[in-house]
Scaffold this active site. Structure first.
Site, short mmCIF file in Angstrom:
data_model
loop_
_atom_site.label_atom_id
_atom_site.label_comp_id
_atom_site.label_asym_id
_atom_site.label_seq_id
_atom_site.Cartn_x
_atom_site.Cartn_y
_atom_site.Cartn_z
N ARG A 1 0.85 -1.20 0.00
CA ARG A 1 0.00 0.00 0.00
C ARG A 1 0.88 1.25 0.00
O ARG A 1 1.93 1.28 0.66
CB ARG A 1 -0.86 -0.03 1.26
CG ARG A 1 -1.89 1.09 1.38
CD ARG A 1 -2.99 0.95 0.38
NE ARG A 1 -4.13 1.82 0.69
CZ ARG A 1 -5.05 2.16 -0.21
NH1 ARG A 1 -4.98 1.72 -1.45
NH2 ARG A 1 -6.06 2.94 0.12
N THR B 1 -9.17 0.70 -10.17
CA THR B 1 -8.42 -0.40 -9.56
C THR B 1 -8.54 -1.65 -10.43
O THR B 1 -9.34 -1.67 -11.37
CB THR B 1 -8.90 -0.66 -8.10
OG1 THR B 1 -8.81 0.55 -7.36
CG2 THR B 1 -8.16 -1.76 -7.39
N1 GLY Z 1 -7.97 3.16 -3.83
C1 GLY Z 1 -9.04 2.27 -3.67
C2 GLY Z 1 -8.91 1.43 -2.47
O1 GLY Z 1 -7.81 1.07 -2.11
O2 GLY Z 1 -9.88 1.16 -1.84
#
Ligand code: GLY
Length: 607
Positions: free
Chosen positions: A107, A400
């Site tokens: 992340r 995503t």
């Molecule tokens: N950026 C979308 C998520 O990680 O939920």
């Protein structure tokens, strides 16, 4: 109450997970299995045929599922760069052939200088600043995560995994419909950054159209450098230098030290028993694993198959009520657990039974609030701002990407990658071809201020240096009673990822559908705020990608006008939605693997 910064994640020893207090939940203990073939084939599903082909070729050349997933993710960054890429991050859940489970957290991370005040204009939180431009990015994590998974488990040489992506970036590929559509939609912002403009728009400012050849020579060279020199080139070398120099010149704060400090982390996977299975999910900084586990526990007392068979309206009503309760908890309690205490009690069975105590089949519950899980301090964050939040509907956009690979030996990979919203920050670093993410928008800029997905959060998800923003990414792997992999699924689409992944799993485990039907079937989504139930009607006619044949017609639980009216009469505010999330999955059927991609996008799968 401000969130205190416990420590920088870099101080975590490799392999440590939830460093503040005790781990949120248990990790599944390794149960070694033989490494002889588990299935007679392997399987891949992604949102783009070139990525699926790359993964298949790697598998046929002696690579394992870990190698193939990396190759596919790299290709997706080239051919589907509006959704993911090496300027973004990922969460990867891996079931190894010997039975071990790993959850690798790539992340993005806020820089050391990050502060909520940077995202304020005229005294108010300003989401424009967290969504577009030089402040919007966290340090990208995808390369570090791929490096970590490859070092530990890869079979083929690292540089081999870059072959497809480099070739496609260098020679070009026909722009897909979604690439063309998102470039056109975001052109006004893309045009402000010379490298973005140079790659994605013609010299007259016209966006690339579907089918036009998109050549990305700078990106090809960047990929060559990472292939040759590894992640160090990205985090401690030329890429970090170039990026930080450029960001500083346009008002950004990320530094070379932020890049050097970045680490992909191992997390303790979540493990939730459900009927005769165990659902493995991703813990914080994802909210997805926790809330899928919560909803499964809330649903377990109900005989879902019988309920759906007798009334789809009742089935979807029950799902919506679980979603509301889980997302109410998300808004208050969830944040990066390296920085804040995310209560273990969120997954306590008694707590979750209690959450459903006021569920009624006769009507929607009004005024659901966050619960008070055992062992938590109910007053730790203020609720006033959340109560006063002005609900915001998010658009029907599916950012995503989720990809999945399983090999014949029993290595399974569920990998969700993202630059956040389409084309991330819109800032491409000149000379690199890398589009930077806008993941800072996944923090709560201020309690109650909705992000691009309409999600609100408390101080638990406030911006802090070195912190990771809360994600909805939900890579999930289901083990059967023998702890062998049975199903895997994940999705794209912001918070709809969580509810889509839940519904695919329920369709397979409770409604006994094959993965292909489970993925194509209609879905609902409720995220507590706004108090709106989104419902996908069967047989969409305008998406242009989903076909009536593939979606809806064969769904015994199709959402018809009658279903929507029924849900409305139960007190839900129902809004029809075109397509909620894009899911990919694999199911094991005896010794055969079956892969499925979502007909809502132009993906492909092979098995
Ligand atoms: N950026 C979308 C998520 O990680 O939920």
């Amino acid at each position: 109450m401000m969130v205190s910064r416990r420590h920088f994640v870099t101080q975590l020893a490799a392999g440590a997970s939830l460093a503040c207090g005790s781990p949120l939940v248990w990790s599944s203990s390794p149960r070694p299995h033989s490494t002889s073939a588990l299935t007679s084939n392997h399987a891949v599903a992604t949102v783009h045929p070139l990525a699926t082909d790359a993964a298949m070729e790697i598998l046929h050349s002696g690579g394992n599922a870990i190698d193939a997933a990396i190759a596919a993710a790299l290709v997706l960054g080239v051919v589907d760069g509006h959704n993911s890429g090496i300027g973004g991050g990922c969460l990867v859940l891996i079931r190894l052939a010997d039975g071990r489970i790993r959850a690798i957290d790539g992340r993005e991370t806020a820089g050391a200088a990050a502060h909520p005040s940077q995202f304020t204009s005229k005294g108010k939180a300003d989401p424009q600043l967290s969504q577009t431009g030089p402040l919007a990015s966290g340090v990208p994590g995808q390369i570090a995560a791929m490096d970590r998974m490859h070092r530990a488990h890869g079979n083929l040489p690292w540089e081999r995994l870059f072959d497809h992506a480099i070739r496609i970036a260098h020679e070009g590929h026909p722009a897909s419909r979604s690439t063309a559509r998102t470039v056109a939609r975001e052109a006004e912002d893309l045009i402000r950054y010379p490298a973005s403009r140079g790659i994605l728009l013609h010299s007259n400012g016209e966006p690339f159209r579907e089918g036009e050849l998109l050549v990305q020579r700078d990106l090809a060279q960047t990929l060559r450098n990472i292939a040759a020199h590894g992640g160090d080139w990205f985090y401690a070398g030329e890429f970090a230098k170039t990026t930080c120099r450029y960001l500083a010149s346009i008002g950004g704060f990320l530094t070379e030290s932020d890049f050097v400090r970045y680490q992909a982390l191992d997390r303790n996977p979540l493990s939730q028993p459900y009927r005769h299975h165990t659902v493995i999910g991703f813990p914080t900084p994802s909210s997805g694993g926790i809330h899928i586990a919560q909803m499964l526990a809330m649903l377990e007392p109900y005989e879902l198959h019988g309920i759906f068979e007798s009334s789809s309206i009742q089935g979807y009503h029950l799902l919506a009520e679980c979603m509301k309760r889980a997302f109410a908890d998300r808004a208050y309690w969830l944040g990066d657990s390296d920085f804040v205490d995310v209560p273990r009690g969120l997954l306590n069975g008694d707590y979750l039974r209690d959450r459903m105590k006021d569920f009624s089949p006769k009507g929607a519950s009004i005024g659901i609030e966050r619960g008070v899980p055992p062992g938590s301090d109910p007053s730790v964050y203020a609720t006033r701002e959340l109560e006063q939040a002005v609900p915001k509907e998010s658009e029907d956009r599916k950012h995503t990407t989720h990809l999945t690979v399983a090999d014949a030996h029993g290595n399974w990979v569920a990998m969700t990658c993202t630059v956040n919203t389409s084309w991330g920050s819109k800032v491409m670093v000149p000379g690199t071809g890398v589009m930077l993410n806008n993941q800072m928008d996944d923090f709560s800029l201020a309690p109650g201020t909705p992000n691009a997905f309409g999600l609100v959060g408390s101080y638990a998800n406030a911006i802090a240096p070195g912190k990771r923003p809360l994600s909805s990414m939900s890579p999930s792997i289901v083990l059967d009673a023998d702890r062998l992999p049975a199903v895997t699924c994940g999705a794209a689409g912001g918070p709809r990822i969580i509810t889509a992944t839940l519904q695919v799993l329920l369709r397979v485990l409770d409604l006994k559908q094959a993965i292909k039907d489970a993925i194509s079937g209609c879905r609902v989504h409720h995220q507590w705020s706004p108090d709106t139930l989104l419902a996908e009607k069967a047989n969409p006619t305008t998406n242009g990608v989903s076909t009536e044949r593939e979606r809806g017609n064969n769904d015994p639980y199709a959402i018809t006008q009658e279903t929507m009216d029924g849900l409305q009469s139960l007190g839900h505010t129902v809004r029809p939605a075109e397509a909620l999330a894009i899911a990919q999955g694999i199911q094991r059927d005896g010794d055969r693997l079956r892969a499925a991609h979502d007909p809502r996008a132009q993906g492909s799968s092979g098995d």
